[in-house]
Write a protein that holds these residues in place. Sequence first.
Motif, PDB file in Angstrom:
ATOM      1  N   ALA A  31     -14.978 -18.066 -25.325  1.00 28.29           N
ATOM      2  CA  ALA A  31     -15.240 -19.062 -24.765  1.00 28.29           C
ATOM      3  C   ALA A  31     -16.379 -18.936 -23.685  1.00 28.29           C
ATOM      4  O   ALA A  31     -16.341 -18.231 -23.164  1.00 28.29           O
ATOM      5  N   GLU A  62     -21.748 -22.009 -22.663  1.00 30.18           N
ATOM      6  CA  GLU A  62     -21.621 -24.024 -23.690  1.00 30.18           C
ATOM      7  C   GLU A  62     -22.295 -23.858 -24.889  1.00 30.18           C
ATOM      8  O   GLU A  62     -23.760 -24.133 -23.805  1.00 30.18           O
ATOM      9  N   VAL A  89     -20.584 -20.543 -29.106  1.00 23.41           N
ATOM     10  CA  VAL A  89     -19.213 -21.012 -27.589  1.00 23.41           C
ATOM     11  C   VAL A  89     -19.838 -22.329 -27.931  1.00 23.41           C
ATOM     12  O   VAL A  89     -20.638 -23.126 -27.556  1.00 23.41           O
ATOM     13  N   GLY A  90     -18.532 -23.001 -27.971  1.00 22.83           N
ATOM     14  CA  GLY A  90     -18.057 -24.600 -27.689  1.00 22.83           C
ATOM     15  C   GLY A  90     -18.636 -24.785 -28.690  1.00 22.83           C
ATOM     16  O   GLY A  90     -18.932 -24.065 -29.537  1.00 22.83           O
TER      17      GLY A  90
END
Length: 249
Positions: free
Chosen positions: A33, A89, A114-115
């Motif tokens: 994350a 992100e 990631v995201g």
Amino acid sequence: MSIVCKSAGEIEKMRRSGRIVRQVLDAVSAIVAPGLSTMDLERVAEKKIRDLGAKPAFKGYYDYPCVLCTSINQEVVHGIPSETRKLVEGDIVSIDCGVVLDGYYGDAAVTVPVGTISDELHTLVNVTEQSLQKGIEAALVGGRLGDIGAAVQGYVEAAGFSVVREFVGHGIGTKLHEDPQVPNYGVRDQGLKLREGMVIAIEPMVNAGGASVRVLDDKWTAVTQDGRPSAHFEHCVAITKDGPVILTD
Ligand code: MF3
Ligand code: CO
């Protein structure tokens, strides 16, 4: 070159190390994350490996300092986990892990978003994972090593991406790296004959741009020459008379 073919019993042992690698990769992927550092991933991985009764295969290998390789975006492979390198992100991060259990090695890698990531990155990740499947499907008794490379390369290049040449897959067993080398490029019907009991790690590294890579001053991190992103997936596969068997599922 010395290729060691494995018995059914040895393949069963490798399946156990392979399962542990998969559990580690699943545990690490699940926490990816924005805001986490790659060292946070490393800590989760090391605990999981030890909890499952195995030992890390990478730590100490040619003095490599960690249990994972974490390679973000334009990093191709061998990124070193770091307390200061935070996931952002829209990044993709490749997580590569190896373990040894009862003398037998397992080695696998995944690339995770990631995201929310761009459509281009999404395609890059999917094509890389699919190219690994194409390579696995070509790992057949009586086939040749070139069939595997040609299957990966053909699929990747048809999608408009390129395969890295400087790093290759490998035999695996009682050592992390055994013969033969397993390139992600090649020509069908050429190269070594594939035999029953061979166990290989197939690991396509796929670049969105050009195929060239270079290694950073840390002596490990490989990055794309053009700075465009790269993805990486890896499985250990046993070549059997019933077809390819993935040991790292
Ligand atoms: N999966 C990689 C490989 O098979 C990782 C090796 S990293 C190292 O080569 F640290 F162990 F060298
Ligand atoms: Co490997």
